[in-house]
Design a protein around this motif. Structure first.
Motif, PDB file in Angstrom:
ATOM      1  N   GLY A  61      73.429 -36.986   9.584  1.00 17.91           N
ATOM      2  CA  GLY A  61      73.528 -37.641   8.286  1.00 17.91           C
ATOM      3  C   GLY A  61      72.372 -37.272   7.368  1.00 17.91           C
ATOM      4  N   TRP A  62      71.168 -37.206   7.939  1.00 18.52           N
ATOM      5  CA  TRP A  62      69.991 -36.855   7.144  1.00 18.52           C
ATOM      6  C   TRP A  62      70.086 -35.418   6.624  1.00 18.52           C
ATOM      7  CZ3 TRP A  62      66.119 -33.193   7.380  1.00 18.52           C
ATOM      8  CH2 TRP A  62      64.969 -33.435   6.612  1.00 18.52           C
ATOM      9  N   LEU A  63      70.391 -34.496   7.531  1.00 19.88           N
ATOM     10  CA  LEU A  63      70.432 -33.085   7.160  1.00 19.88           C
ATOM     11  C   LEU A  63      71.582 -32.795   6.204  1.00 19.88           C
ATOM     12  CD1 LEU A  63      69.077 -30.384   7.591  1.00 19.88           C
ATOM     13  CD2 LEU A  63      70.429 -30.070   9.676  1.00 19.88           C
ATOM     14  N   TYR A  64      72.723 -33.430   6.432  1.00 16.04           N
ATOM     15  CA  TYR A  64      73.875 -33.242   5.557  1.00 16.04           C
ATOM     16  C   TYR A  64      73.570 -33.737   4.149  1.00 16.04           C
ATOM     17  CZ  TYR A  64      78.680 -33.763   3.800  1.00 16.04           C
ATOM     18  OH  TYR A  64      79.825 -33.683   3.048  1.00 16.04           O
ATOM     19  N   PHE A  65      72.971 -34.910   4.032  1.00 15.30           N
ATOM     20  CA  PHE A  65      72.624 -35.477   2.723  1.00 15.30           C
ATOM     21  C   PHE A  65      71.668 -34.554   1.973  1.00 15.30           C
ATOM     22  CE2 PHE A  65      69.988 -37.847  -0.160  1.00 15.30           C
ATOM     23  CZ  PHE A  65      70.803 -38.815  -0.720  1.00 15.30           C
ATOM     24  N   VAL A  66      70.612 -34.112   2.668  1.00 12.37           N
ATOM     25  CA  VAL A  66      69.584 -33.307   2.008  1.00 12.37           C
ATOM     26  C   VAL A  66      70.139 -31.940   1.589  1.00 12.37           C
ATOM     27  CG1 VAL A  66      67.356 -32.160   2.331  1.00 12.37           C
ATOM     28  CG2 VAL A  66      67.694 -34.497   3.182  1.00 12.37           C
ATOM     29  N   LEU A  67      70.852 -31.277   2.501  1.00 15.12           N
ATOM     30  CA  LEU A  67      71.377 -29.952   2.190  1.00 15.12           C
ATOM     31  C   LEU A  67      72.465 -30.014   1.124  1.00 15.12           C
ATOM     32  CD1 LEU A  67      71.393 -26.912   2.785  1.00 15.12           C
ATOM     33  CD2 LEU A  67      73.044 -27.350   4.624  1.00 15.12           C
ATOM     34  N   ARG A  68      73.368 -30.972   1.250  1.00 14.54           N
ATOM     35  CA  ARG A  68      74.449 -31.088   0.268  1.00 14.54           C
ATOM     36  C   ARG A  68      73.898 -31.443  -1.112  1.00 14.54           C
ATOM     37  NH1 ARG A  68      80.108 -31.816   0.363  1.00 14.54           N
ATOM     38  NH2 ARG A  68      80.910 -33.068  -1.346  1.00 14.54           N
ATOM     39  N   GLY A  69      72.912 -32.352  -1.139  1.00 11.75           N
ATOM     40  CA  GLY A  69      72.309 -32.721  -2.415  1.00 11.75           C
ATOM     41  C   GLY A  69      71.594 -31.555  -3.066  1.00 11.75           C
ATOM     42  N   TYR A  70      70.888 -30.764  -2.258  1.00  7.24           N
ATOM     43  CA  TYR A  70      70.176 -29.598  -2.790  1.00  7.24           C
ATOM     44  C   TYR A  70      71.158 -28.569  -3.349  1.00  7.24           C
ATOM     45  CZ  TYR A  70      67.220 -25.462  -3.013  1.00  7.24           C
ATOM     46  OH  TYR A  70      66.555 -24.342  -3.448  1.00  7.24           O
ATOM     47  N   VAL A  71      72.191 -28.257  -2.582  1.00  3.16           N
ATOM     48  CA  VAL A  71      73.176 -27.253  -3.006  1.00  3.16           C
ATOM     49  C   VAL A  71      73.887 -27.703  -4.282  1.00  3.16           C
ATOM     50  CG1 VAL A  71      75.398 -26.214  -2.366  1.00  3.16           C
ATOM     51  CG2 VAL A  71      73.494 -26.196  -0.743  1.00  3.16           C
ATOM     52  N   ALA A  72      74.219 -28.989  -4.358  1.00  8.21           N
ATOM     53  CA  ALA A  72      74.890 -29.497  -5.560  1.00  8.21           C
ATOM     54  C   ALA A  72      73.973 -29.429  -6.778  1.00  8.21           C
ATOM     55  CB  ALA A  72      75.350 -30.934  -5.318  1.00  8.21           C
ATOM     56  N   ALA A  73      72.702 -29.810  -6.587  1.00 11.30           N
ATOM     57  CA  ALA A  73      71.755 -29.801  -7.706  1.00 11.30           C
ATOM     58  C   ALA A  73      71.520 -28.391  -8.227  1.00 11.30           C
ATOM     59  CB  ALA A  73      70.435 -30.440  -7.278  1.00 11.30           C
ATOM     60  N   ARG A  74      71.546 -27.411  -7.344  1.00 10.63           N
ATOM     61  CA  ARG A  74      71.309 -26.022  -7.732  1.00 10.63           C
ATOM     62  C   ARG A  74      72.604 -25.267  -8.032  1.00 10.63           C
ATOM     63  NH1 ARG A  74      66.685 -27.202  -8.852  1.00 10.63           N
ATOM     64  NH2 ARG A  74      64.832 -26.651  -7.639  1.00 10.63           N
ATOM     65  N   ASP A  75      73.751 -25.946  -7.851  1.00 11.30           N
ATOM     66  CA  ASP A  75      75.059 -25.333  -8.098  1.00 11.30           C
ATOM     67  C   ASP A  75      75.211 -24.025  -7.323  1.00 11.30           C
ATOM     68  OD1 ASP A  75      77.606 -25.111  -9.193  1.00 11.30           O
ATOM     69  OD2 ASP A  75      76.901 -24.018 -10.959  1.00 11.30           O
ATOM     70  N   LEU A  76      74.948 -24.108  -6.017  1.00 12.18           N
ATOM     71  CA  LEU A  76      74.956 -22.908  -5.173  1.00 12.18           C
ATOM     72  C   LEU A  76      76.259 -22.699  -4.410  1.00 12.18           C
ATOM     73  CD1 LEU A  76      71.349 -23.175  -3.647  1.00 12.18           C
ATOM     74  CD2 LEU A  76      72.110 -21.783  -5.584  1.00 12.18           C
TER      75      LEU A  76
END
Length: 214
Positions: A61-76
């Motif tokens: 849950g921690w890793l999914y939240f952080v990675l998904r949030g980062y990718v969404a913020a950077r539109d990757l």
């Protein structure tokens, strides 16, 4: 036809496939099993995955939240979790814990599955995982050409990463310090966060990654 009859017919069809003396194709696998079924397709056979323990789910849950949030913020691109089948070939399909697909390759993500190699696959090893299963997972991801593969082992306190180079792979072990992904542009983390009970809260880690002030 009533809903109960439809359910009964589907259950009967599933049992017929499970007892048939022929391999199940990936397309049949997608037709018969849904997001509530914790199963993979290995050499044409449906194989159950063990239910995850609490520490595994907490890290996921921690890793999914952080990675998904980062990718969404950077539109990757897109980050998906552990109910998304990845096609290996006509008779094999896996359910990685976490996958990332770059924006330029989103055509490989269909409604039912990821039909070509994701750019990043993350597997979190549980105490009950057999070595043979872990080796089989990594071999399958290598076979389809996943660019970056993480094997997170909280018990052994090691992050093992496989990077595709040419026709083969090179693997590295990280036990401490900063790890930087090659698949997800600009993404990094402190390796110790993956097994430390004192890891930062999800929003704190994400803000740190993105350079945001809370």
């Amino acid at each position: 036809m009533s809903k109960s009859m439809l359910t009964l017919n589907l259950e009967t069809e599933v049992q017929e496939f499970l007892t048939a003396d022929r391999p199940i194709t990936f397309e049949e696998f997608l037709q018969l099993f849904g997001e509530d079924d914790l199963v993979e397709l290995v050499n044409g056979r449906v194989v159950s995955r063990m239910a995850a323990k609490t520490p595994h789910e907490d890290l996921f849950g921690w890793l999914y939240f952080v990675l998904r949030g980062y990718v969404a913020a950077r539109d990757l691109g897109i980050v998906l979790g552990s109910r998304t089948p990845v096609k290996i070939d006509g008779y094999n399909g896996r359910l990685p814990d976490i996958v990332f697909v770059r924006k330029e390759r989103l055509h490989i993500v269909t409604e039912d599955a990821i039909v070509e190699a994701p750019d990043l696959v993350i597997e979190i090893r549980s105490p009950g995982d057999r070595k043979s299963r872990v080796i089989g997972l990594i071999a399958d991801y290598m076979r389809i050409g996943v660019f970056e593969i993480w094997l997170v082992d909280p018990q052994g306190k090691v992050l093992r990463v496989f990077w595709k180079e040419g026709e083969g792979y090179k693997d590295f072990e990280f036990r401490r310090g900063i790890f930087r992904s090659k698949a997800v542009e600009g993404f990094w983390l402190k390796v110790e966060w993956l097994w430390s009970p004192k890891r930062p809260k999800e929003h704190e880690a994400l803000a740190d990654l993105l350079g945001w002030k809370l």
